[in-house]
Scaffold this active site. Structure first.
Site: not given
Ligand SMILES: Cc1cc2nc3c(=O)[nH]c(=O)nc-3n(C[C@H](O)[C@H](O)[C@H](O)COP(=O)(O)OP(=O)(O)OC[C@H]3O[C@@H](n4cnc5c(N)ncnc54)[C@H](O)[C@@H]3O)c2cc1C
Length: 397
Positions: A33-34, A106, A211, A288
């Site tokens: 993790e960065q 979160r 909510y 994502d």
């Molecule tokens: C306004 C908003 C509201 C939302 N509400 C909801 C909701 O109610 N319900 C729902 O299901 N989803 C919701 N989402 C979507 C949800 O937040 C994301 O889909 C989810 O966080 C994705 O998780 P992830 O682990 O794929 O990515 P992330 O949570 O983005 O985690 C990625 C991780 O990778 C790390 N990283 C990035 N680049 C590097 C690198 N080069 N080297 C090492 N580490 C790195 C980051 O620091 C981070 O810790 C919402 C999104 C938004 C924008």
């Protein structure tokens, strides 16, 4: 040989859940993790049955249920106040979909995942800058000059994924809308009707979703624009009063909610176009990084949890490195289809939430009565079913 040696890039919801799901199958993974410490940006997250059933499988239900709030109902309102539709949630939801609906902070979700994971295989302050194939292994290089290798690298590194850059050329596309977020003490908004519901207020060019989580009400206020998005990143500062101005004529309870806390920065709402592929060589995407979507179905994190469970189950069935390509191909086939359907549905929902008063808005409002039927396919999804994974696992037990 034997079990894959997995390096996960990103310690967010996706990376940690995948790590835990792999561990459940006896597969060891390392998370890079960065950030110097784990923490979550943003307010709350809504977890639906398709996501909470994954967390339940990981044994996290007691901790998460205690930290969550179950909404009473789903309510849609006109921006001037009238209720358009109300659908009970509560216990009936869990009975219908087989798992609960939780609103959770979160940070609490992240804490629960991080404490379950522990520190041994968590490498913080490791920003991935490059990833490449090196013989039969994949090499990861970090900004601090260190590197490591693994048989499989999982890019769980979010919407601006570095791992994705090695797999596909697609970049996030701005949806044309942006959001402000806030956490408001309930006591600060006594006039808010139905604070215990998941509630949408829909109006011309904007909507508000809120909510409750415990004593606070979490909101996301979405407005059209700015167009084009001005910054390279996903968040920009907003000039004082921008949020207030956008909702100037709305119901007083909405204005009270949005005005009860200092204005947040503005989040641009971006989505990834469908990727032609999710994996290449010994690299694969999750969450994502693979399918960032606009948040109008509250599903990005839920689908990320599904991804993690499916990938872990498929990797558990591998017995040597030679099995990895087939496992990745199955994962990609299952997850691309499912996530595309939800992402497309969320994308087309966006303008519907912002219709001006008139015939189109009235047609939408009549349709709202069928909402549960229309969207039950999202919540009812059981990640173990479509792959025949459950059947196969039972058979091999
Ligand atoms: C306004 C908003 C509201 C939302 N509400 C909801 C909701 O109610 N319900 C729902 O299901 N989803 C919701 N989402 C979507 C949800 O937040 C994301 O889909 C989810 O966080 C994705 O998780 P992830 O682990 O794929 O990515 P992330 O949570 O983005 O985690 C990625 C991780 O990778 C790390 N990283 C990035 N680049 C590097 C690198 N080069 N080297 C090492 N580490 C790195 C980051 O620091 C981070 O810790 C919402 C999104 C938004 C924008």
């Amino acid at each position: 040989m034997g079990r894959p040696d997995v390096a996960i890039v990103g310690g967010g919801i996706g990376g940690l859940t995948l790590g835990l799901a792999l561990r459940r199958h006896g597969i060891r993974a390392r998370i890079y993790e960065q950030a110097p410490e784990l923490g979550e940006v943003g307010a709350a997250v809504a977890l639906a049955a398709n996501g909470t059933r994954v967390l339940r499988e990981l044994g996290l239900e007691p901790a998460l249920a205690a930290a969550s709030t179950v909404p009473t109902e789903l309510v849609y309102r006109h921006w001037t106040g009238p209720r358009l539709v109300d659908i009970p949630v509560g216990e009936g939801y869990a009975a219908q979909f087989g798992a609960p609906f939780w609103g959770i902070h979160r940070a609490r979700l992240q804490d629960a995942l991080a404490s379950a994971w522990g520190t041994e295989d968590l490498h913080l302050g490791k920003e991935l800058v490059d990833v490449e194939m090196l013989g039969g292994r994949t090499r990861l290089t970090f900004a601090d000059g260190t590197d490591t290798t693994a048989t499989l690298v999982v890019g769980a590194d979010g919407i601006r994924s570095r791992v994705r850059a090695r797999i596909a050329d697609e970049a996030p596309v701005y949806s044309g809308a942006s959001g402000f977020r806030g956490l408001v003490p309930r006591s600060a908004v006594p006039e808010l009707p139905d604070p215990d519901a998941v509630q949408f207020w829909m109006g011309p060019g904007a909507h508000v979703l809120h909510y409750a989580i415990g004593d606070v009400v979490n909101f996301l206020a979405v407005v059209d624009g700015p167009d084009p998005w001005p910054g390279p990143g996903g968040m920009i500062p907003a000039a004082p009063g921008e949020l207030e101005e956008a909702f100037r004529d709305w119901h007083p309870a909405v204005r009270a909610l949005l005005g009860a806390v200092p204005q947040s920065p503005r989040w641009g709402l971006f989505a990834l176009p469908p990727l032609p592929r999710w994996s290449a060589d010994r690299m694969v995407l999750l969450g994502d990084a693979a399918h960032a979507m606009v948040p109008h179905h509250g599903q990005g994190a839920n689908l990320t949890l599904e991804d993690a469970a499916v990938l872990a189950d498929l990797l558990a069935d591998t017995t040597s490195d030679a099995d990895l390509p087939a496992a990745l191909a199955t994962y990609e086939r299952l997850r691309r289809c499912r996530t595309r359907q939800v992402a497309r549905s969320a994308w087309v929902t966006s303008p519907l939430l912002h219709l001006p008063d008139g015939p189109a808005a009235r047609a939408r409002d009549r349709r709202l009565a069928d909402l549960v039927e229309d969207f039950s396919w999202i919540h009812a999804y059981d990640h173990r079913e479509p792959a025949g994974l459950r059947t196969r696992r039972k058979a091999s037990a």
